[in-house]
Write an enzyme that holds these catalytic residues in place. Structure first.
Site, mmCIF file in Angstrom:
data_model
loop_
_atom_site.group_PDB
_atom_site.id
_atom_site.type_symbol
_atom_site.label_atom_id
_atom_site.label_comp_id
_atom_site.label_asym_id
_atom_site.label_seq_id
_atom_site.Cartn_x
_atom_site.Cartn_y
_atom_site.Cartn_z
ATOM 1 C CB THR A 26 16.850 -25.183 -15.187
ATOM 2 O OG1 THR A 26 16.807 -23.914 -15.834
ATOM 3 C CG2 THR A 26 15.436 -25.750 -15.126
ATOM 4 N N GLY A 27 16.393 -26.565 -12.273
ATOM 5 C CA GLY A 27 16.234 -27.882 -11.645
ATOM 6 C C GLY A 27 15.992 -27.784 -10.151
ATOM 7 C CB SER A 28 14.975 -30.357 -7.710
ATOM 8 O OG SER A 28 15.933 -31.353 -8.036
ATOM 9 N N GLY A 93 20.258 -31.501 -19.008
ATOM 10 C CA GLY A 93 19.093 -31.434 -19.885
ATOM 11 C C GLY A 93 17.937 -32.289 -19.425
ATOM 12 C CD GLU A 101 20.180 -26.312 -17.868
ATOM 13 O OE1 GLU A 101 19.448 -26.362 -16.870
ATOM 14 O OE2 GLU A 101 20.588 -27.324 -18.447
#
Ligand code: 5RP
Length: 215
Positions: A26-28, A93, A101
């Site tokens: 997850t994330g950019s 996180g 994750e």
């Protein structure tokens, strides 16, 4: 930094093999990986996603999202991090997806972590350590953290995880023994998971740049 994230995300595609079910973080930075994965979607069997956010992006690209309970162990997990030390131990996180994750990292044979250069640190702890907690245990866990670590927990007010829980961010930790701290914090009742990935660190780290650095 977004160019470095893009370069890291695209480099990680080299670890994807035909027919794989790919674990996706997850994330950019991971968003760039998902976009690159979309371009080779016909070569993979699907993905296991660590968040509703990543699930939505995977589906936009026509990638089938599978349930980890039905896939068995995964060959590959690709995810970002908030901090990475030279031993490939991580703080994660920042996007509140740490529990799923951690589950996917544990289920995967190879964990490829994709970061921009700003995430590299000699010692973990500059980035506040996220801890997912059962809501009713928030104050108890916060008191225990102060007593056991001396760090300052701050409630990430207004954030509810995909699992319906809350997040404490622990400031002012110099994490000299990441494995020991992860074990210690995991023992506090009400802690769902700790954003320290030390017992199960990354296997490969890709630092985005021209060219990307891999270690
Ligand atoms: C989400 C995470 C992310 O991997 C971490 O926050 C890094 O995010 P970004 O790639 O946007 O910098 O752990 O829970």
């Amino acid at each position: 930094m977004s160019e470095a994230k893009r370069l890291a995300g695209e480099k990680a595609i080299e670890y994807v093999e035909d027919g794989m079910i790919v674990g996706v973080g997850t994330g950019s930075t991971v968003a760039f990986f998902i976009d690159a994965l979309g371009r080779i979607r016909h070569r993979i069997a699907g993905a296991v996603s660590s968040s509703e956010q990543s699930t939505a992006r995977l589906k936009q690209h026509g990638i089938e999202v599978l349930d980890l309970n039905n896939t068995g162990p995964l060959s590959l997990y690709v995810d970002g991090a908030d901090e990475c030390d030279p031993h490939k131990r991580l703080i994660k996180g920042g996007g509140a997806a740490l529990t799923r994750e951690k589950i996917i990292a544990e289920a995967s044979e190879r964990f490829v972590c994709i970061v921009d250069p700003s995430k590299q640190v000699p010692v973990l702890g500059r980035f506040p350590l996220p801890i997912e907690v059962i809501p009713m245990a928030r104050s108890l866990v916060a008191r225990e953290i102060v007593a056991r670590t001396g760090g300052q927990p701050v409630w990430r007010d207004g954030v509810v995880t995909d699992n319906g829980n809350w997040v404490l961010d622990v400031h002012n930790l110099a994490i000299v023994d990441p494995v020991g701290l992860e074990r210690e914090l995991n023992q506090i009742p009400g802690v769902v998971s700790v954003g320290l990935f030390a017992r199960r660190p990354a296997d490969v780290v890709i630092v985005g740049g021209e060219p990307p650095k891999v270690f």
